[in-house]
Design an enzyme around this catalytic site. Sequence first.
Site, PDB file in Angstrom:
ATOM      1  N   ASN A 103     -28.099  25.688 -16.445  1.00 52.55           N
ATOM      2  CA  ASN A 103     -27.887  27.132 -16.529  1.00 52.55           C
ATOM      3  C   ASN A 103     -28.794  27.701 -17.618  1.00 52.55           C
ATOM      4  O   ASN A 103     -28.442  27.746 -18.788  1.00 52.55           O
ATOM      5  CB  ASN A 103     -26.416  27.431 -16.836  1.00 52.55           C
ATOM      6  CG  ASN A 103     -26.088  28.905 -16.700  1.00 52.55           C
ATOM      7  OD1 ASN A 103     -26.976  29.739 -16.554  1.00 52.55           O
ATOM      8  ND2 ASN A 103     -24.808  29.221 -16.748  1.00 52.55           N
ATOM      9  N   ASN A 108     -27.167  35.878 -15.469  1.00 54.21           N
ATOM     10  CA  ASN A 108     -27.237  36.108 -14.021  1.00 54.21           C
ATOM     11  C   ASN A 108     -26.183  35.322 -13.242  1.00 54.21           C
ATOM     12  O   ASN A 108     -26.217  35.266 -12.013  1.00 54.21           O
ATOM     13  CB  ASN A 108     -28.642  35.790 -13.479  1.00 54.21           C
ATOM     14  CG  ASN A 108     -29.010  34.313 -13.581  1.00 54.21           C
ATOM     15  OD1 ASN A 108     -28.155  33.457 -13.784  1.00 54.21           O
ATOM     16  ND2 ASN A 108     -30.301  34.006 -13.442  1.00 54.21           N
ATOM     17  N   GLY A 128     -23.507  28.253 -11.929  1.00 55.25           N
ATOM     18  CA  GLY A 128     -24.403  29.002 -12.802  1.00 55.25           C
ATOM     19  C   GLY A 128     -25.782  28.417 -13.002  1.00 55.25           C
ATOM     20  O   GLY A 128     -26.625  29.018 -13.680  1.00 55.25           O
ATOM     21  N   ASP A 130     -29.629  27.642 -12.413  1.00 55.72           N
ATOM     22  CA  ASP A 130     -30.587  28.622 -11.903  1.00 55.72           C
ATOM     23  C   ASP A 130     -32.030  28.143 -12.071  1.00 55.72           C
ATOM     24  O   ASP A 130     -32.287  27.038 -12.576  1.00 55.72           O
ATOM     25  CB  ASP A 130     -30.379  29.971 -12.592  1.00 55.72           C
ATOM     26  CG  ASP A 130     -30.338  29.874 -14.123  1.00 55.72           C
ATOM     27  OD1 ASP A 130     -30.987  28.969 -14.679  1.00 55.72           O
ATOM     28  OD2 ASP A 130     -29.656  30.697 -14.758  1.00 55.72           O
ATOM     29  N   ASP A 295     -34.575  22.151   7.369  1.00 51.83           N
ATOM     30  CA  ASP A 295     -33.178  21.803   7.603  1.00 51.83           C
ATOM     31  C   ASP A 295     -32.860  21.749   9.100  1.00 51.83           C
ATOM     32  O   ASP A 295     -33.474  22.450   9.910  1.00 51.83           O
ATOM     33  CB  ASP A 295     -32.299  22.855   6.916  1.00 51.83           C
ATOM     34  CG  ASP A 295     -30.826  22.531   6.968  1.00 51.83           C
ATOM     35  OD1 ASP A 295     -30.441  21.484   6.429  1.00 51.83           O
ATOM     36  OD2 ASP A 295     -30.060  23.326   7.554  1.00 51.83           O
ATOM     37  N   GLU A 324     -35.582  17.239   8.988  1.00 52.37           N
ATOM     38  CA  GLU A 324     -34.334  16.500   8.837  1.00 52.37           C
ATOM     39  C   GLU A 324     -33.730  16.228  10.210  1.00 52.37           C
ATOM     40  O   GLU A 324     -33.261  17.154  10.877  1.00 52.37           O
ATOM     41  CB  GLU A 324     -33.335  17.296   7.983  1.00 52.37           C
ATOM     42  CG  GLU A 324     -31.983  16.616   7.839  1.00 52.37           C
ATOM     43  CD  GLU A 324     -30.839  17.578   7.548  1.00 52.37           C
ATOM     44  OE1 GLU A 324     -29.884  17.166   6.868  1.00 52.37           O
ATOM     45  OE2 GLU A 324     -30.896  18.728   8.025  1.00 52.37           O
TER      46      GLU A 324
END
Length: 581
Positions: A103, A108, A128, A130, A295, A324
């Site tokens: 974090n 934010n 949190g 980031d 993905d 994938e």
Amino acid sequence: MADNTLQLMVHGKNIANIEPELSYPGVAINRVHRLDNPNYLFIDLLLSETTVPGKFDIVFKGSGQTLISYPYEILKRDAGSAERQGFSPADVIYLVTPDRYANGNPDNDSVPSLKEKPNRRNKDGRHGGDIQGIIDHLDYIAEMGFTQVWLNPVLENDQKKYSYHGYSTTDYYNIDARFGNNVLYKKLSDQAKKKGIGIIKDIILNHIGSEHWWMMDLPSSDWINNKGKFERSSHVHEVVNDPYITESQKNAFTDGWFVRTMPDLNQRNPFLATYLIQCSIWWIEFADLSGFRVDTYPYMDKEFLSIWSGRIHDEYPNFNFVGEEWPVVTNIPATAYWQAGSKTHDNYKSSTPSMMDFPFQTALINALKGKESWNSGIGDIYRVIATDFVYGDPYNLVVFAGNHDMQRIYSQLNDDMDLYKMAMSIVLTTRGIPQIYYGTEIILKSTGDHGELRKDFPGGWQGDRANAFTGKSLAKDKSDAQIFLKTLLNWRKNSLPIAKGRLIHYPPKDGVYVYFRSHGDELVMVLVNNNSNPVSVDLKRFYEVLDKRKKARSVVSSLDYDLREKISIKEKTAIILDVIF
């Protein structure tokens, strides 16, 4: 760009009822498309070789009057952008779940305009982590020896809950504000590049989040599969290549939704297909990317995948991206089907250079945990690699022991340090491009629960008792694992046989698997003893490869070995040797 066309999606109340115009040298409106929703307009632009970067207005007129004026900009490409080098077997990929890593900016953690708020006590909530947290620890990542960072998706995911993982996109062109913003993402790429690290973007072309703004006003009635209504995918991967299956059963897999909160996109719609292609290219240019991870690859329309991969390859011949194909973890032909250069039963053309090697991962775990016999144990790895003839390029497969969707590798291997070291040694020396999930370097444990296996990296939050970035209060076994992996990673960066060499292996004998990586006069030898007792290996069997070489040195222990004598290997141990000419 190699393709000189550009299609703009315009959204606004009854925008289809007015006419767009523009005046800019080298840019012309080629065609305007109107679909069944009057709130959308698609504008085809044609760019010429004389087009220069600059700004212009697109004006929308009705009854001879300008009703709307929208500023648009043609941007200059970076020099050499088309020739960019993607990730390769010389790299090791560090997979990071951003919300759980560090974090860097607590301010934010909560964003008023986004639905889900932080709750670090909830294993399935936002914690949190980031982009700033990753930037702050680029030195750690570089010093460990990683050369690529794959982040789980960082685009806006404005779902009401379970949004931290990022796989329910609600805006394809904006970074989630709880991670940062587009400018910070580009800063991450720029700062990482200075440290010899590339950025791989996780992209989802199969589905969106149910809170995506499209869902409030779909561009067309066929934008979402099953007429926009939830119908779960069968999740039966085999139907894609099943020679006896009906069309309806294929569609039940590809057109069904992954889950209710992930509406399934209809890539057969040409406007949606173009949107996804252009968005992919835009991110490569904007963020100076070195790769994509794609993905849910087989869930998409296969013809779209052929077109999409072809367009990316045409624009960036040296760029790399990996698909994938999971959970068909033991079906090697199903994985190979999607890789460029593989021979297919239906002449399917793919330009996707790489695939995630789930069959290898399954074999690795089964081999190290299995009982040694003629049809189990370390031979499982040999048999998977011996089947590499089905792949277009087995050296470009991404190999791994664990990822963000499965129980932590240390826990899969029963919290056994010997098995862990064997797994890491094999992953980092076999053919392919290794990927290591964050926390693997400090043997994090987990159950199979997603929130549990994506736990916080210690030291990423102020007040954490232990700090894996600095080593403060880190348990000895975690520190030992970290040092072990760091040693292998940094050795690997300078090993030409591993980065560029061919693999030569021998069928396992008496529970021992031996293979080599060869490049020019340089040679690496790997001996894996999967027995529960020490063994002595006679090296005469390997005369073709060793070719009268006399000495070798262990990469980890720096011990010297005489190759004219038998080598003793402790139980459940892998030895990596630099062979001296």
